[in-house]
Design a protein around this motif. Structure first.
Motif, PDB file in Angstrom:
ATOM      1  N   LEU A   1      33.852  28.385  41.375  1.00 58.81           N
ATOM      2  CA  LEU A   1      34.356  29.741  41.180  1.00 58.81           C
ATOM      3  C   LEU A   1      35.852  29.742  40.874  1.00 58.81           C
ATOM      4  CD1 LEU A   1      32.517  31.845  43.921  1.00 58.81           C
ATOM      5  CD2 LEU A   1      32.317  32.073  41.450  1.00 58.81           C
ATOM      6  N   MET A   2      36.594  28.877  41.557  1.00 60.19           N
ATOM      7  CA  MET A   2      38.029  28.792  41.284  1.00 60.19           C
ATOM      8  C   MET A   2      38.281  28.347  39.847  1.00 60.19           C
ATOM      9  SD  MET A   2      39.457  27.277  44.886  1.00 60.19           S
ATOM     10  CE  MET A   2      41.101  27.042  44.272  1.00 60.19           C
ATOM     11  N   ALA A   3      37.509  27.385  39.363  1.00 57.88           N
ATOM     12  CA  ALA A   3      37.668  26.917  37.986  1.00 57.88           C
ATOM     13  C   ALA A   3      37.265  28.002  36.989  1.00 57.88           C
ATOM     14  CB  ALA A   3      36.835  25.659  37.765  1.00 57.88           C
ATOM     15  N   THR A   4      36.177  28.688  37.252  1.00 60.07           N
ATOM     16  CA  THR A   4      35.705  29.743  36.354  1.00 60.07           C
ATOM     17  C   THR A   4      36.704  30.891  36.280  1.00 60.07           C
ATOM     18  OG1 THR A   4      33.418  29.172  36.890  1.00 60.07           O
ATOM     19  CG2 THR A   4      33.788  31.317  35.877  1.00 60.07           C
ATOM     20  N   VAL A   5      37.208  31.313  37.435  1.00 58.74           N
ATOM     21  CA  VAL A   5      38.185  32.403  37.472  1.00 58.74           C
ATOM     22  C   VAL A   5      39.479  31.988  36.780  1.00 58.74           C
ATOM     23  CG1 VAL A   5      39.650  33.741  39.047  1.00 58.74           C
ATOM     24  CG2 VAL A   5      37.203  33.561  39.477  1.00 58.74           C
TER      25      VAL A   5
ATOM     26  N   ASN B   1      40.348  34.444  46.140  1.00 59.89           N
ATOM     27  CA  ASN B   1      41.024  33.626  47.131  1.00 59.89           C
ATOM     28  C   ASN B   1      39.963  32.923  47.953  1.00 59.89           C
ATOM     29  OD1 ASN B   1      42.583  32.475  49.120  1.00 59.89           O
ATOM     30  ND2 ASN B   1      43.745  34.330  49.573  1.00 59.89           N
ATOM     31  N   SER B   2      39.915  31.602  47.834  1.00 59.04           N
ATOM     32  CA  SER B   2      38.873  30.836  48.512  1.00 59.04           C
ATOM     33  C   SER B   2      39.046  30.801  50.023  1.00 59.04           C
ATOM     34  CB  SER B   2      38.845  29.411  47.968  1.00 59.04           C
ATOM     35  OG  SER B   2      40.077  28.762  48.234  1.00 59.04           O
ATOM     36  N   GLU B   3      40.212  31.151  50.508  1.00 54.63           N
ATOM     37  CA  GLU B   3      40.483  31.124  51.946  1.00 54.63           C
ATOM     38  C   GLU B   3      39.944  32.348  52.667  1.00 54.63           C
ATOM     39  OE1 GLU B   3      41.987  28.472  53.416  1.00 54.63           O
ATOM     40  OE2 GLU B   3      41.979  27.536  51.428  1.00 54.63           O
ATOM     41  N   ILE B   4      39.661  33.394  51.930  1.00 53.15           N
ATOM     42  CA  ILE B   4      39.241  34.651  52.551  1.00 53.15           C
ATOM     43  C   ILE B   4      37.724  34.776  52.506  1.00 53.15           C
ATOM     44  CG2 ILE B   4      39.332  37.163  52.398  1.00 53.15           C
ATOM     45  CD1 ILE B   4      42.125  36.879  51.251  1.00 53.15           C
TER      46      ILE B   4
END
Length: 135
Positions: free
Chosen positions: A93-97, A115-118
């Motif tokens: 998801l981080m790469a896609t975003v 935000n992957s931390e949330i």
């Protein structure tokens, strides 16, 4: 009589505790001037992830009406994923975003926020305008 009470207790236990502590990843779509970007890259990644990892159900919720220009949020349920699957999902998801934000036209399109931390809990999600994503 004992079997009936035991069956009822088991049913109640399963019913009341099956929906507790649901966790979601939140992906926000914000507008800069002319509406938010499309959710299609993220949704296509989620469908590909589901198929590749043979996940029976991946809960995807969408909440429309977050602002004047059509801002919305997408929520992805993570309770039924293993730790390894969840970390792969977050990395993807981080790469896609990131790719979607880098390819946008700077003046026209909005941003995708992740935000992957949330992790958002089910009780923290406003149920107004919340629907299950089925496309």
């Amino acid at each position: 009589m004992k079997k009936i009470i035991l069956t009822a207790a088991l049913f109640c236990f399963t019913f009341f505790y099956s929906q507790k502590n649901q966790n979601y990843l939140q992906i926000g779509y914000a507008s800069v001037c002319c509406g938010p970007p499309s959710e299609k890259p993220v949704i296509s990644y989620l469908k590909e992830f589901k198929k590749k990892n043979q996940i029976k159900s991946l809960e995807i919720l969408i909440q429309n009406g977050m602002g004047r220009e059509g801002e919305f949020n997408v929520y992805v349920g993570t309770d039924y994923l293993s730790v390894n699957q969840k970390s792969r999902l977050i990395r993807g998801l981080m790469a896609t975003v990131s790719n979607q934000n880098n390819r946008r036209e700077q003046k026209d399109n909005g941003l995708v926020n992740f935000n992957s931390e949330i992790t958002v809990k089910q009780q923290d999600i406003n149920t107004k305008n919340l629907t299950i994503y089925k496309k």
